[in-house]
Design an enzyme around this catalytic site. Structure first.
Site, PDB file in Angstrom:
ATOM      1  N   ASP A 114      18.213  46.398  37.059  1.00 14.53           N
ATOM      2  CA  ASP A 114      19.328  45.137  37.989  1.00 14.53           C
ATOM      3  C   ASP A 114      20.113  44.597  37.293  1.00 14.53           C
ATOM      4  O   ASP A 114      20.033  43.822  36.123  1.00 14.53           O
ATOM      5  CB  ASP A 114      18.640  43.442  38.635  1.00 14.53           C
ATOM      6  CG  ASP A 114      17.401  43.029  37.159  1.00 14.53           C
ATOM      7  OD1 ASP A 114      16.932  44.067  36.586  1.00 14.53           O
ATOM      8  OD2 ASP A 114      16.555  41.770  37.912  1.00 14.53           O
ATOM      9  N   GLY A 172      13.208  47.055  37.664  1.00 14.61           N
ATOM     10  CA  GLY A 172      14.042  46.701  36.754  1.00 14.61           C
ATOM     11  C   GLY A 172      15.306  47.216  35.663  1.00 14.61           C
ATOM     12  O   GLY A 172      15.378  46.154  35.067  1.00 14.61           O
ATOM     13  N   GLU A 202      23.763  39.237  35.639  1.00 13.51           N
ATOM     14  CA  GLU A 202      24.171  38.018  36.020  1.00 13.51           C
ATOM     15  C   GLU A 202      24.248  36.901  34.699  1.00 13.51           C
ATOM     16  O   GLU A 202      24.073  36.115  35.793  1.00 13.51           O
ATOM     17  CB  GLU A 202      22.829  37.076  36.756  1.00 13.51           C
ATOM     18  CG  GLU A 202      23.445  38.899  37.810  1.00 13.51           C
ATOM     19  CD  GLU A 202      21.571  38.342  38.894  1.00 13.51           C
ATOM     20  OE1 GLU A 202      21.915  37.882  40.100  1.00 13.51           O
ATOM     21  OE2 GLU A 202      21.098  38.346  38.258  1.00 13.51           O
ATOM     22  N   ASN A 212       6.322  40.647  38.839  1.00 10.68           N
ATOM     23  CA  ASN A 212       7.455  40.911  37.753  1.00 10.68           C
ATOM     24  C   ASN A 212       7.455  39.837  37.114  1.00 10.68           C
ATOM     25  O   ASN A 212       7.867  39.856  35.833  1.00 10.68           O
ATOM     26  CB  ASN A 212       8.378  40.610  38.585  1.00 10.68           C
ATOM     27  CG  ASN A 212       9.837  40.299  38.049  1.00 10.68           C
ATOM     28  OD1 ASN A 212      11.132  40.832  38.546  1.00 10.68           O
ATOM     29  ND2 ASN A 212      10.116  40.826  36.803  1.00 10.68           N
ATOM     30  N   PRO A 235      15.239  32.819  43.814  1.00 10.25           N
ATOM     31  CA  PRO A 235      16.393  31.687  43.201  1.00 10.25           C
ATOM     32  C   PRO A 235      16.431  31.671  41.993  1.00 10.25           C
ATOM     33  O   PRO A 235      16.345  30.337  41.950  1.00 10.25           O
ATOM     34  CB  PRO A 235      13.683  30.988  43.363  1.00 10.25           C
ATOM     35  CG  PRO A 235      13.384  31.898  44.193  1.00 10.25           C
ATOM     36  CD  PRO A 235      13.220  32.120  44.377  1.00 10.25           C
ATOM     37  N   ARG A 254      16.613  32.884  27.950  1.00  8.16           N
ATOM     38  CA  ARG A 254      16.567  33.007  28.452  1.00  8.16           C
ATOM     39  C   ARG A 254      15.017  33.246  29.289  1.00  8.16           C
ATOM     40  O   ARG A 254      14.232  32.716  30.551  1.00  8.16           O
ATOM     41  CB  ARG A 254      17.348  32.523  29.731  1.00  8.16           C
ATOM     42  CG  ARG A 254      17.221  34.289  30.434  1.00  8.16           C
ATOM     43  CD  ARG A 254      18.697  34.524  30.721  1.00  8.16           C
ATOM     44  NE  ARG A 254      19.142  34.359  32.348  1.00  8.16           N
ATOM     45  CZ  ARG A 254      18.947  34.253  33.015  1.00  8.16           C
ATOM     46  NH1 ARG A 254      17.765  35.540  33.543  1.00  8.16           N
ATOM     47  NH2 ARG A 254      18.897  34.273  34.806  1.00  8.16           N
ATOM     48  N   ARG A 284       6.543  40.465  44.342  1.00  9.39           N
ATOM     49  CA  ARG A 284       7.193  41.913  43.784  1.00  9.39           C
ATOM     50  C   ARG A 284       6.147  42.105  42.570  1.00  9.39           C
ATOM     51  O   ARG A 284       6.390  41.521  41.570  1.00  9.39           O
ATOM     52  CB  ARG A 284       8.901  42.407  43.562  1.00  9.39           C
ATOM     53  CG  ARG A 284       8.908  41.733  42.537  1.00  9.39           C
ATOM     54  CD  ARG A 284      10.652  41.462  42.511  1.00  9.39           C
ATOM     55  NE  ARG A 284      11.708  40.298  41.257  1.00  9.39           N
ATOM     56  CZ  ARG A 284      11.549  39.359  41.490  1.00  9.39           C
ATOM     57  NH1 ARG A 284      12.446  39.137  42.963  1.00  9.39           N
ATOM     58  NH2 ARG A 284      12.372  38.531  40.542  1.00  9.39           N
ATOM     59  N   SER A 285       6.467  42.997  42.040  1.00 16.21           N
ATOM     60  CA  SER A 285       6.484  43.610  41.078  1.00 16.21           C
ATOM     61  C   SER A 285       6.817  44.434  40.025  1.00 16.21           C
ATOM     62  O   SER A 285       8.477  43.881  40.587  1.00 16.21           O
ATOM     63  CB  SER A 285       4.653  45.051  40.987  1.00 16.21           C
ATOM     64  OG  SER A 285       4.334  45.140  39.560  1.00 16.21           O
ATOM     65  N   GLN A 286       6.535  45.046  39.131  1.00 15.22           N
ATOM     66  CA  GLN A 286       7.462  46.421  38.418  1.00 15.22           C
ATOM     67  C   GLN A 286       7.099  47.409  37.792  1.00 15.22           C
ATOM     68  O   GLN A 286       6.188  47.510  38.610  1.00 15.22           O
ATOM     69  CB  GLN A 286       7.911  45.292  37.101  1.00 15.22           C
ATOM     70  CG  GLN A 286       9.448  44.322  36.899  1.00 15.22           C
ATOM     71  CD  GLN A 286       9.809  43.629  35.605  1.00 15.22           C
ATOM     72  OE1 GLN A 286       9.140  43.348  35.274  1.00 15.22           O
ATOM     73  NE2 GLN A 286      11.154  43.012  35.409  1.00 15.22           N
ATOM     74  N   GLU A 343      19.301  42.089  23.650  1.00 18.63           N
ATOM     75  CA  GLU A 343      18.494  42.636  24.648  1.00 18.63           C
ATOM     76  C   GLU A 343      18.906  44.202  25.540  1.00 18.63           C
ATOM     77  O   GLU A 343      18.477  45.488  25.988  1.00 18.63           O
ATOM     78  CB  GLU A 343      18.677  41.494  25.933  1.00 18.63           C
ATOM     79  CG  GLU A 343      18.463  42.136  27.250  1.00 18.63           C
ATOM     80  CD  GLU A 343      18.947  41.485  28.365  1.00 18.63           C
ATOM     81  OE1 GLU A 343      18.361  41.447  29.163  1.00 18.63           O
ATOM     82  OE2 GLU A 343      19.563  40.740  28.461  1.00 18.63           O
TER      83      GLU A 343
END
Length: 565
Positions: free
Chosen positions: A312, A310, A511, A196, A278, A152, A205-207, A496
């Site tokens: 999350d 990172g 999620e 991100n 979003p 995804r 935001r960044s990461q 992953e």
């Protein structure tokens, strides 16, 4: 409470002055930024909210990635006219007015491939090019081709990419490494930071900041020329992370910067917006509604800031590991982030020296030294014997051990005696049959037990090796590689995340369903294969028996032990 020594306030006062000098001398604020692309929730307003709440798609990211076929204002006007008409079909309206993201073709690897051959064959499959995008596309254009994680994740992600690039370098694809560094430099020049991911909805935001380490990686191939070429962008990124520091008083926080009572400067994760994400709209609204005792905007900000980390999501950010609505990312000072900021300062010092600016190199060294002292003082839990995050609300270091505790070792910021304690804690509490646990807490979140993630395996392996802990480092690599190999043997793919309580099983929680591909797993697997097998006899699959570690306890780290604060 002890009064500070008379000289201490003067010493700490030098640090902000140094930062002002660095920023003033270099003029590192981002150049005139073009109009920032608006995310789909702003472009489409109530239409976006209604589509996401209607759950037309199993994955909320689908509509966030959809491309309007015409001016969003016109689509929104049509929607307002039609929505209350008899027989209005929202899904049909979406199909007519938007181009939905295409499902990627399922990659079927050739029969009989070894693990290494499979990974090498995936690099072109995972490569994308978006030099031009549609006008209202949430996808942000990049000048060079790039490698995506897979599944995804149809765009490039910031911290994922560093570990992917390690694998590209291991495969000899230095051209792709150079392309990706150029893309991230382009984002810094265009937006003032690396988002991100290259989506409009990620721009707030960044990461985890790995750009300086990416440049350092490229310098292994191109020499100091790479450091000099990308010094301006590294400086701009540093300015982004330190933005607002000049106005901070002791005990205050501003965006990504934290100033503690004694003047110590550290960083935290932060998102500039406080609305639902979003790409996870419905989930975030539900999380906020489930805790009426907190303002929804506060929960949204903490959810977004956890995405910036990172991790999350993880019990690491929560008061109650079983309740996501208790997360408070913005009131936690993370040990991994500050380790990466230390490394950024060290690389900036090296790059400044390479560019002939010794004075500025010394300034960055001063910043790095101050941060290292801050890490040792605030991010070490002496009672537990491991590094941990600092809690801005309780004004104490937290007790939870997570795989993030290995980051000070990874960047050579740890005191020697503490690194030894970390090795013991890692082996005792985090090492599992299938690799390194992310935490020891089972919360149902994906950045908790029993999941293990490739980047954290590599950080731990490298960090422990830096301090002579080669046996524990080998254990982590061997256990994780065995897990990857067993899963590949059965399913012919890399994924992953992995369940490290066993071997041969992908991870769960989170999620979305488990994704395959997978960029950072591919990169770390190649690095580990070349770590455990001799260079004269490289292995294409994981050996059947664990290799022995030669001179495992020899060559102690050259890092001098820092005085315990």
């Amino acid at each position: 409470m002890k009064s500070p020594a008379p000289s201490r306030p003067q010493k700490m006062a030098l640090i902000p002055a140094c930062i002002f000098l660095c920023f003033a001398a270099l003029s590192v604020q981002a150049e005139e930024t073009p109009v920032t692309p608006q995310p789909p929730d702003i472009l489409l307003g109530p239409l976006f909210n209604d589509v996401q709440n209607a759950k037309l798609f199993p994955d909320q990211k689908t509509f966030a990635d959809a491309v309007p076929n015409s001016d969003p204002l016109m689509i929104l006007a049509d929607y307002r006219m039609q929505q209350n008409q008899s027989g209005f079909d929202l899904r049909h309206f979406v199909n007519v007015n938007f181009t939905l993201p295409k499902e990627g073709e399922k990659y079927v690897p050739p029969e009989g491939q070894s693990l290494r051959e499979h990974i090498d064959g995936l690099w072109p499959v995972l490569t994308r090019s978006t030099e031009n995008t549609e006008k209202w596309d949430s996808l942000l254009p990049l000048p060079e081709p790039y490698v995506v994680p897979g599944g995804r994740f149809r765009e490039v992600y910031y911290w994922d990419s560093y570990f992917t690039m390690l694998g590209l370098a291991e495969s000899g694809h230095w051209d792709k490494v150079a392309d990706m560094v150029a893309n991230f430099a382009h984002e810094i020049d265009t937006y003032g930071h690396i988002p991100n991911g290259n989506r409009s909805y990620y721009l707030s935001r960044s990461q985890p900041p790995f750009f300086a380490m990416m440049v350092e990686l490229l310098a292994q191939h191109e020499g100091d020329a790479a450091l000099k070429q990308y010094l301006p962008q590294m400086q701009k990124e540093y300015a982004y992370w330190m933005d607002g520091v000049e106005n901070l008083q002791a005990g205050q926080q501003e965006k990504r910067v934290v100033k503690l009572q004694d003047g110590t400067l550290l960083n935290r994760y932060w998102d500039d917006r406080d609305t639902p994400r979003p790409e996870s709209w419905v989930e975030d609204i539900a999380t906020a509604k489930s805790n009426p005792n907190r303002p929804a905007t506060e929960i949204y900000r903490d959810l977004r800031s956890a995405a910036a980390s990172g991790w999350d999501f993880s019990s690491r950010w929560m008061d109650n590991p079983q309740q996501l609505n208790t997360l408070r990312t913005t009131s936690i000072v993370p040990v991994d982030l500050n380790s990466l900021m230390f490394k950024m300062e060290k690389i900036l010092a090296r790059a400044s020296k390479a560019a002939g600016d010794n004075a500025m190199a010394n300034q960055y060294e001063t910043l790095a030294n101050a941060r290292q002292k801050g890490i040792e003082k605030y991010l070490w839990n002496d009672q537990q014997g491991w590094y941990a995050d600092y809690d801005l609300k309780s004004h104490k270091v937290r007790n939870q051990l997570t795989a993030a505790a290995l980051f000070p070792l990874y960047v050579n910021a740890a005191a020697k005696d503490r690194a030894n304690k970390m090795a013991t804690a890692t082996k005792t509490h985090l090492l599992q049959p299938g690799g390194l646990n992310t935490t020891s807490v089972k919360s149902g979140q994906q950045w908790d037990a029993p999941n293990g993630w490739a980047p954290l395996q590599w950080v731990a392996t490298e960090g422990l090796q830096n301090y002579g802990q080669k046996e524990v480092a080998m254990d982590i690599s061997w256990h994780f590689l065995t897990n990857v190999q067993h899963t590949y043997d059965r399913e012919k793919k890399l994924v992953e995340k992995y369940d490290v309580s066993t071997t041969g099983t992908g991870g769960g929680g989170g999620e979305y369903p488990l994704q395959d591909g997978f960029g950072w797993t591919n990169g770390v697997t190649l690095k580990m294969l070349d770590l455990i097998c001799p260079k004269e006899q490289p292995c294409d699959n994981v050996p059947a028996t664990r290799p022995t570690v030669k001179s495992a306890t020899t060559q102690p780290s050259t890092k001098e032990a820092q005085p315990t604060p």
